[in-house]
Design a protein around this motif. Structure first.
Motif, mmCIF file in Angstrom:
data_model
loop_
_atom_site.group_PDB
_atom_site.id
_atom_site.type_symbol
_atom_site.label_atom_id
_atom_site.label_comp_id
_atom_site.label_asym_id
_atom_site.label_seq_id
_atom_site.Cartn_x
_atom_site.Cartn_y
_atom_site.Cartn_z
ATOM 1 N N PRO A 128 0.809 -1.222 0.000
ATOM 2 C CA PRO A 128 0.000 0.000 0.000
ATOM 3 C C PRO A 128 0.840 1.269 0.000
ATOM 4 C CG PRO A 128 -0.061 -1.055 2.160
ATOM 5 C CD PRO A 128 0.612 -2.018 1.230
ATOM 6 N N PHE A 129 1.978 1.235 0.704
ATOM 7 C CA PHE A 129 2.847 2.415 0.728
ATOM 8 C C PHE A 129 3.403 2.694 -0.667
ATOM 9 C CE2 PHE A 129 3.726 1.032 5.321
ATOM 10 C CZ PHE A 129 2.713 1.849 5.816
ATOM 11 N N PHE A 130 3.801 1.635 -1.374
ATOM 12 C CA PHE A 130 4.344 1.790 -2.722
ATOM 13 C C PHE A 130 3.304 2.397 -3.659
ATOM 14 C CE2 PHE A 130 5.244 -0.187 -6.952
ATOM 15 C CZ PHE A 130 6.438 0.468 -7.210
ATOM 16 N N ALA A 131 2.051 1.961 -3.543
ATOM 17 C CA ALA A 131 0.987 2.488 -4.401
ATOM 18 C C ALA A 131 0.822 3.989 -4.218
ATOM 19 C CB ALA A 131 -0.330 1.771 -4.105
ATOM 20 N N VAL A 132 0.846 4.445 -2.970
ATOM 21 C CA VAL A 132 0.655 5.869 -2.688
ATOM 22 C C VAL A 132 1.876 6.683 -3.123
ATOM 23 C CG1 VAL A 132 0.274 7.575 -0.859
ATOM 24 C CG2 VAL A 132 -0.946 5.389 -0.808
ATOM 25 N N VAL A 133 3.072 6.153 -2.902
ATOM 26 C CA VAL A 133 4.288 6.880 -3.293
ATOM 27 C C VAL A 133 4.370 7.017 -4.810
ATOM 28 C CG1 VAL A 133 6.810 6.774 -3.339
ATOM 29 C CG2 VAL A 133 5.582 6.302 -1.213
ATOM 30 N N ILE A 134 4.047 5.941 -5.543
ATOM 31 C CA ILE A 134 4.048 6.026 -7.006
ATOM 32 C C ILE A 134 3.015 7.050 -7.473
ATOM 33 C CG2 ILE A 134 3.456 4.771 -9.125
ATOM 34 C CD1 ILE A 134 6.224 4.148 -8.129
ATOM 35 N N ALA A 181 2.023 -0.702 -13.349
ATOM 36 C CA ALA A 181 1.760 -0.430 -14.762
ATOM 37 C C ALA A 181 0.407 0.256 -14.944
ATOM 38 C CB ALA A 181 1.796 -1.735 -15.564
ATOM 39 N N PHE A 182 -0.595 -0.157 -14.172
ATOM 40 C CA PHE A 182 -1.923 0.454 -14.254
ATOM 41 C C PHE A 182 -1.876 1.911 -13.815
ATOM 42 C CE2 PHE A 182 -6.289 0.964 -12.290
ATOM 43 C CZ PHE A 182 -6.938 1.113 -13.514
ATOM 44 N N GLN A 183 -1.120 2.192 -12.754
ATOM 45 C CA GLN A 183 -1.013 3.575 -12.294
ATOM 46 C C GLN A 183 -0.313 4.459 -13.326
ATOM 47 O OE1 GLN A 183 0.727 2.573 -8.277
ATOM 48 N NE2 GLN A 183 -0.721 4.115 -7.575
ATOM 49 N N MET A 191 1.471 5.433 -25.031
ATOM 50 C CA MET A 191 1.063 4.078 -25.360
ATOM 51 C C MET A 191 2.239 3.202 -25.780
ATOM 52 S SD MET A 191 -1.377 1.992 -25.280
ATOM 53 C CE MET A 191 -2.684 3.177 -24.940
ATOM 54 N N LEU A 192 3.231 3.792 -26.420
ATOM 55 C CA LEU A 192 4.413 3.032 -26.819
ATOM 56 C C LEU A 192 5.113 2.446 -25.597
ATOM 57 C CD1 LEU A 192 6.316 2.110 -29.072
ATOM 58 C CD2 LEU A 192 7.564 4.264 -28.790
ATOM 59 N N TRP A 193 5.211 3.264 -24.541
ATOM 60 C CA TRP A 193 5.828 2.798 -23.311
ATOM 61 C C TRP A 193 4.971 1.728 -22.640
ATOM 62 C CZ3 TRP A 193 10.615 3.489 -21.503
ATOM 63 C CH2 TRP A 193 11.380 4.512 -22.065
ATOM 64 N N VAL A 194 3.656 1.888 -22.712
ATOM 65 C CA VAL A 194 2.749 0.890 -22.140
ATOM 66 C C VAL A 194 2.958 -0.463 -22.833
ATOM 67 C CG1 VAL A 194 0.331 0.220 -21.833
ATOM 68 C CG2 VAL A 194 1.033 2.594 -21.445
ATOM 69 N N MET A 195 3.061 -0.444 -24.174
ATOM 70 C CA MET A 195 3.288 -1.680 -24.918
ATOM 71 C C MET A 195 4.647 -2.283 -24.569
ATOM 72 S SD MET A 195 1.768 -0.456 -28.621
ATOM 73 C CE MET A 195 2.301 -1.961 -29.430
ATOM 74 N N LEU A 196 5.660 -1.434 -24.406
ATOM 75 C CA LEU A 196 6.988 -1.913 -24.052
ATOM 76 C C LEU A 196 6.978 -2.575 -22.678
ATOM 77 C CD1 LEU A 196 10.004 -2.135 -24.654
ATOM 78 C CD2 LEU A 196 10.304 0.152 -23.673
ATOM 79 N N ILE A 197 6.267 -1.964 -21.717
ATOM 80 C CA ILE A 197 6.159 -2.547 -20.382
ATOM 81 C C ILE A 197 5.473 -3.912 -20.455
ATOM 82 C CG2 ILE A 197 4.991 -2.309 -18.152
ATOM 83 C CD1 ILE A 197 5.552 0.693 -18.313
ATOM 84 N N GLY A 198 4.428 -4.008 -21.303
ATOM 85 C CA GLY A 198 3.732 -5.289 -21.471
ATOM 86 C C GLY A 198 4.655 -6.366 -22.018
ATOM 87 N N ILE A 199 5.470 -6.009 -23.011
ATOM 88 C CA ILE A 199 6.415 -6.966 -23.600
ATOM 89 C C ILE A 199 7.453 -7.393 -22.573
ATOM 90 C CG2 ILE A 199 8.224 -7.254 -25.340
ATOM 91 C CD1 ILE A 199 6.596 -5.343 -27.132
ATOM 92 N N LEU A 200 7.965 -6.415 -21.799
ATOM 93 C CA LEU A 200 8.950 -6.733 -20.769
ATOM 94 C C LEU A 200 8.330 -7.611 -19.680
ATOM 95 C CD1 LEU A 200 10.773 -3.300 -20.361
ATOM 96 C CD2 LEU A 200 11.648 -5.373 -21.465
ATOM 97 N N ILE A 313 -4.238 1.246 -4.744
ATOM 98 C CA ILE A 313 -4.578 0.495 -3.535
ATOM 99 C C ILE A 313 -5.649 -0.553 -3.821
ATOM 100 C CG2 ILE A 313 -5.639 0.664 -1.249
ATOM 101 C CD1 ILE A 313 -4.274 3.435 -1.008
ATOM 102 N N VAL A 314 -6.722 -0.155 -4.515
ATOM 103 C CA VAL A 314 -7.816 -1.115 -4.748
ATOM 104 C C VAL A 314 -7.452 -2.137 -5.820
ATOM 105 C CG1 VAL A 314 -9.603 0.469 -3.959
ATOM 106 C CG2 VAL A 314 -9.023 0.408 -6.388
ATOM 107 N N THR A 315 -6.525 -1.791 -6.723
ATOM 108 C CA THR A 315 -6.063 -2.769 -7.715
ATOM 109 C C THR A 315 -5.358 -3.929 -7.021
ATOM 110 O OG1 THR A 315 -5.844 -1.142 -9.500
ATOM 111 C CG2 THR A 315 -4.545 -3.161 -9.696
ATOM 112 N N GLN A 316 -4.450 -3.616 -6.107
ATOM 113 C CA GLN A 316 -3.746 -4.693 -5.403
ATOM 114 C C GLN A 316 -4.689 -5.454 -4.484
ATOM 115 O OE1 GLN A 316 -1.609 -2.687 -1.584
ATOM 116 N NE2 GLN A 316 -0.759 -2.063 -3.556
ATOM 117 N N PHE A 317 -5.647 -4.761 -3.878
ATOM 118 C CA PHE A 317 -6.638 -5.398 -3.007
ATOM 119 C C PHE A 317 -7.482 -6.391 -3.810
ATOM 120 C CE2 PHE A 317 -10.947 -5.338 -1.098
ATOM 121 C CZ PHE A 317 -10.652 -5.778 0.179
ATOM 122 N N GLY A 318 -7.990 -5.950 -4.962
ATOM 123 C CA GLY A 318 -8.810 -6.814 -5.798
ATOM 124 C C GLY A 318 -8.025 -7.955 -6.418
#
Length: 370
Positions: A128-134, A181-183, A191-200, A313-318
């Motif tokens: 939870p701390f990481f989610a808020v800091v990001i 990645a969602f945050q 979007m290019l970076w989003v696709m790159l993160i998905g590939i990685l 926070i709710v992404t990790q919770f779910g």
């Protein structure tokens, strides 16, 4: 103390601004957790030569303490939530760095550290701390063009994942990666970076399969049950078959007598056998409601920090709930991940309570300057 709108004290302001509907849903999940641990843990305690209600008493203490922590944190203003997250993340990362040297090794992993006689899992508090800091880093990058927000976010994420893989805890690394990645996606990452993160991410999953034998073993046994030990998963599925639609009744379950983790990783199976599919569906709906309700509260919110923090926070919770329940019904490979508030645990319960407290604090109604 009268909780009317004329009360301008801390409690009064909190009562009239907090999301009481979501708070009620969380408290209901906590109550269900108390019942399920009472149903699933006595056989485990007996096998370990402990008093029958050893885990029940401890879990209820954690739930009460967690509820108090959640309510207190939910009264914090956003600026105090940020400060709490920064300090909490710094402490969690420091403890994670100590794990290879002072951590307690269990089942080939060093995830726990003993502090003053209390076993603590730093990675649970880190989430939870990481989610808020990001969220704070990404929102600052939008507010200040000279702030290298994305680079800082990537560097911090890399440090966290490396520390998780050293333990190793691949499941936690995957959960943190998806949340991160969602945050970044919500923060407007190209979007290019989003696709790159998905590939990685896909490359990282393949690499983990080849680098960590326990990961390969679990995936192989999931894809081909005859290739490995599927005892707990098989017993879990048996529990759901025994329970049917309405369950066998409280305390009437039999599979918990043989499930080593019936009070933790497979608590959902206990719910399925004793209370049936109907109650399992209600539990699923409760988790979904908390996530959806929180996201609806920040719909149209102008403060990017609040939007990103609540979403994280709710992404990790779910996700944690979905993974745990999915493992119980054999939709995912076995993974030692607790069901929030329902599974027995100390670090897990308190860490999730902190996260839910921060979510409730950030989704409170605010008027004027934040």
């Amino acid at each position: 103390m009268a909780l009317d709108r004329r009360n301008t004290g801390i409690i009064g302001r909190w009562w009239w601004t907090v999301d009481k509907i979501n708070l009620s849903a969380i408290l209901l999940i906590i109550a269900v957790g108390s019942v399920l641990v009472a149903a699933g843990s006595p056989p485990v305690a007996k096998r370990l030569d402990l008093p029958s209600f050893y885990f029940v008493h401890r879990h209820n203490i954690f739930l009460v303490l967690g509820t108090v922590v959640m309510l207190v944190v939910s009264m914090f203003p956003p600026v105090l939530i940020r400060r709490l997250a920064v300090l909490g993340l710094a402490a969690s990362v420091f403890l994670m760095m100590l794990l290879p040297f002072f951590g307690d090794s269990t089942k080939g992993a060093s995830r726990w550290i003993n502090l003053l006689g209390i076993s603590v899992q730093p990675s649970e508090f880190m989430k939870p701390f990481f989610a808020v800091v990001i969220a704070w880093i990404c929102s600052e990058s939008q507010r200040r063009v000279d702030f290298p927000g994305y680079r800082v976010a990537i560097g911090l994420y890399a440090l966290i994942v490396i520390l998780l893989l050293i333990q190793p805890d691949l499941g936690m690394a995957i959960t943190v990666s998806i949340m991160w990645a969602f945050q970044l996606f919500l923060a407007g990452l190209p979007m290019l970076w989003v696709m790159l993160i998905g590939i990685l991410g896909i490359a990282g999953a393949v690499g983990a399969y080849h680098m960590f034998p326990h990961v390969a073993k679990r995936i192989n046994s999931f894809l081909d049950p005859s290739a490995g030990d599927n005892y707990q998963t098989a017993k879990s599925l048996e529990a759901f078959r025994n329970g049917g639609v309405f369950g066998r009744g409280p305390g009437e379950g039999e599979v918990k007598q043989f499930l080593p983790d019936s009070h933790t990783d497979f608590i959902f199976a206990v719910a399925g056998e004793e209370f049936g599919v109907v109650v399992c569906f209600i539990i699923l709906c409760l988790f979904a409601f908390v996530v959806i309700r929180a996201l609806m509260r920040v719909w149209g919110e102008s403060d990017l920090f609040i939007v990103l923090a609540v979403a994280g926070i709710v992404t990790q919770f779910g996700m944690q709930a979905v993974i745990n329940m999915g493992v119980a019904v054999n939709l995912f490979p076995a993974k030692g991940m607790t069901l929030p508030f329902l599974s027995y645990g100390g670090s897990s319960v308190i860490a999730i309570a902190i996260g839910m407290g921060m979510m409730l604090a950030l989704t409170r109604k605010r008027f004027g300057k934040r």
